[in-house]
Write an enzyme that holds these catalytic residues in place. Structure first.
Site, short mmCIF file in Angstrom:
data_model
loop_
_atom_site.label_atom_id
_atom_site.label_comp_id
_atom_site.label_asym_id
_atom_site.label_seq_id
_atom_site.Cartn_x
_atom_site.Cartn_y
_atom_site.Cartn_z
N ARG A 153 -8.39 -44.75 -2.30
CA ARG A 153 -8.47 -43.45 -2.56
C ARG A 153 -7.16 -42.44 -2.30
NH1 ARG A 153 -13.41 -43.57 -0.14
NH2 ARG A 153 -15.09 -44.14 -1.55
N LYS A 203 2.61 -38.21 -13.85
CA LYS A 203 1.77 -39.10 -14.66
C LYS A 203 1.82 -40.58 -14.10
CE LYS A 203 1.36 -36.65 -18.76
NZ LYS A 203 1.40 -36.36 -20.41
N GLU A 248 15.06 -39.89 -25.06
CA GLU A 248 14.29 -38.98 -24.18
C GLU A 248 15.09 -37.89 -23.65
OE1 GLU A 248 10.94 -38.67 -23.30
OE2 GLU A 248 10.11 -40.61 -23.93
N LYS A 250 12.52 -31.12 -17.39
CA LYS A 250 11.30 -31.54 -17.06
C LYS A 250 10.51 -31.05 -15.96
CE LYS A 250 7.99 -35.36 -17.17
NZ LYS A 250 7.65 -36.67 -17.41
N GLU A 303 -1.15 -30.43 -17.53
CA GLU A 303 -1.01 -30.60 -18.88
C GLU A 303 -1.92 -29.81 -19.60
OE1 GLU A 303 0.06 -34.28 -20.42
OE2 GLU A 303 -0.28 -33.86 -22.59
N ARG A 305 2.97 -28.33 -20.82
CA ARG A 305 3.61 -29.29 -20.61
C ARG A 305 3.32 -30.39 -21.83
NH1 ARG A 305 2.59 -33.12 -15.31
NH2 ARG A 305 3.30 -35.08 -16.12
N ASN A 350 5.67 -33.90 -25.05
CA ASN A 350 5.24 -34.99 -26.01
C ASN A 350 6.00 -35.07 -27.40
OD1 ASN A 350 3.36 -36.27 -24.33
ND2 ASN A 350 2.10 -34.63 -24.28
N HIS A 354 5.98 -38.30 -29.41
CA HIS A 354 5.07 -39.11 -28.56
C HIS A 354 3.94 -39.68 -29.35
CE1 HIS A 354 7.99 -38.60 -25.58
NE2 HIS A 354 7.50 -39.51 -24.95
N HIS A 382 3.46 -43.24 -29.84
CA HIS A 382 2.23 -44.19 -29.19
C HIS A 382 1.60 -44.69 -30.25
CE1 HIS A 382 1.93 -41.40 -25.30
NE2 HIS A 382 3.00 -42.18 -25.20
N HIS A 391 9.72 -47.86 -25.78
CA HIS A 391 8.91 -46.57 -25.86
C HIS A 391 9.93 -45.65 -26.29
CE1 HIS A 391 6.72 -43.02 -24.78
NE2 HIS A 391 7.52 -42.58 -23.88
#
Lengths: 360, 360
Positions: A120, A142, A184, A226, A236, A240, A244, A247, A251, A264
């Protein structure tokens, strides 16, 4: 000497160190390791280059385990994650252990997610070795793995104790990955800093030639951009989402092509062109600015069009699964102007259709 | 009418509703569902009893998916978790969906962990249907799955939006599970409330006979005790560890026997006896108090000894993997007195050896 940036997230704040030859400074790592146990997670491409130097720096710890994953986005799965858990348990790592991610975004995302879930939650440190991971995935917390039905669908927001960016690692990076990382970097200029975008246009040749000073400046300005966005919106909720840009299209391209075919950053490059064209169609940026972006990405040998075998229907169905979809409405990041992004949820089917007709 | 308890965790605070016939009050659920999508996760034992009533209460939502898991602790694995993710993605659930866990601790732990990880975090609601999950696993935000090398080794701290405890569900609970749940109820008396322990001794016959008023009181006092401990220490930095009375031994028993053979509460019962004996050996509680506990557990038909085929070495090696081990030191929860627990890290090998010799 390392420059230090601070990511301000209250009790989850952490430093980013950027500089040359940082792997020779064991104290930079050691000061962020609370217990006596350490796990170095890397992949079979990066480990042979750097892991022995890092392991030497970790000589003083009582239990040091090295976990080597297969290289590639196609291995960013729950099954690979479970392999990390197997090793941690077999070697007796407990809740006071610290995981160190040595590699690109795939290693960083999986190690971070493993740290988030193991017992955890245990500590972890990011040591990104690709330009993409240095400017993107190592900042912001992330973490996660892919699912056959969607990228990064399983994961957690989980912050590292520290990020260590040794710019020397960029000298061994393949040219294609360097360019993907620079895509990026360009994104930060496009969404929030027109000065930085102008600087990048002027300095792209130096960056592609891997000039040390230029790379260090690009990394530092990207991380700062960033970090500022993430500090304002850790989970997000709103702002935020501008990170993207490109993206949602990207994706969809990665999922359609199968993970690992397109890098990517390559998919994001093609996606940013689509977002820029959509912004121009709304009259927000000029056609000239779009063509300037296309030319710049072209000079970096990055794709500026979606894959030839991807239909409008492919885009539609894949983008409908995007995490940013809220109650059936597709949300996209567009450019209000160069240096300012906006999240919209009113893109129509006919806009998408004419976009994808003109994109090639 | 439902009684409402509040678990106070700042912005992650949530209510626990306790009462009869709550499944007939759809508004109790609906007020905690933010989006238009809902997923009901249950198992093949509980779903046939209650899912149609809950699904009827969810009729107004635009997408309702039912996921039925196989019943049993042996299915609390990453593979079963992945089955939940498959369904969520196949059915197009996005980040605004809400997962509802209808079942015992296994369903609750897995659904909560799925909610923690799906798209990096979606809402969930606990609807526990066993006494054990009502008084323990639905309060406190511990979620996760087992690993072949250790129980609950992969998971997250993740809080539900609400917990709905319908005491009518206890009428269909097998007697063995009722007793196992009462073992955890006894634990709260032992660790923090001697008055409650005394009340439980006086009312055990009523509880075993499933008298409504007695069960509701036992559940409410247990949840209140746990909520107070969790509110003071959400991520188990210190105080929260006292909730693990009997659990370090208990987890070792469960792992050794194979998940699902001993019920969790049964293993905890035998573990609490071991912890009580160790406390008595240190002179903290009396031998009479230990024998009173053994007699009480015996009257509930719960085990009061570890499995006959478990050696000292089995306990040693399994407990060394416990999450509470810090840098090689085993931490155990003992009783300073009835109603007051203490976490110790100085239990010697010879203490353990004489404990396990005398325990049978």
């Amino acid at each position: 000497m390392a420059h230090t940036l601070h990511v301000d997230l209250g009790e989850r704040s952490y430093p980013i160190y950027i500089g040359r030859d940082l792997f020779s400074s064991p104290e930079l790592l050691a000061r962020h390791i609370a217990g006596r146990q350490v796990v170095l997670v890397s992949n079979d491409t990066v480990a042979p280059l750097y892991s022995s130097r890092l392991l030497a720096a970790l000589g003083g710890f009582s239990r040091v385990t090295e976990v080597i994953l297969p290289d590639g986005e196609q291995h960013k799965t729950l099954a690979t994650l479970n392999h990390i858990f197997d090793r941690l348990l077999q070697e007796g790592h407990n809740r006071s252990t610290t995981l160190i991610a040595l590699g690109g975004g795939v290693v960083g995302d999986m190690t971070g997610f493993a740290a988030a879930c193991y017992q955890r939650g245990v500590d972890f440190i990011q040591v990104p070795t690709t330009l993409l991971s240095q400017v993107d995935s190592s900042v912001g917390g992330k973490t996660g793995v892919n699912h056959p039905l969607g990228k990064n669908m399983i994961g957690a927001f989980y912050q590292p104790q520290a990020v260590l960016i040794d710019t020397d690692t960029l000298h061994t990076l393949p040219p294609r990955e360097l360019a993907a990382g620079l895509a990026e970097v360009l994104k930060y200029g496009l969404i929030c800093e027109s000065n930085f975008y102008a600087w990048l246009k002027d300095n792209m040749a130096r960056l592609l030639a891997r000039e040390e000073a230029a790379l260090a400046e690009a990394i530092e300005r990207s991380c700062a951009a960033k970090a500022a966005v993430v500090a304002a919106d850790e989970r997000e909720g709103g702002l935020r989402a501008i990170l993207n840009l490109g993206h949602t299209f990207g994706h969809a391209i990665e999922t359609h092509q199968g993970y690992g075919r397109w890098l990517h950053g390559e998919a994001v490059a093609a996606g940013m062109v689509l977002a820029a064209r959509l912004s121009a169609a709304r009259g927000w940026i000029s056609a000239g600015e779009v063509e300037e972006l296309v030319a710049l990405l072209g000079s970096m040998k990055l794709p500026v069009e979606p894959p030839a075998d991807m239909s409008l229907e492919d885009f539609r169905s894949l983008m409908a699964r995007d995490k940013k979809v809220l109650d059936g409405r597709l949300r996209l990041v567009l450019l209000r102007e160069i240096g300012a992004a906006a999240v919209v949820d009113d893109v129509t089917d006919s806009e998408l259709e004419s976009l994808l007709m003109t994109a090639r």
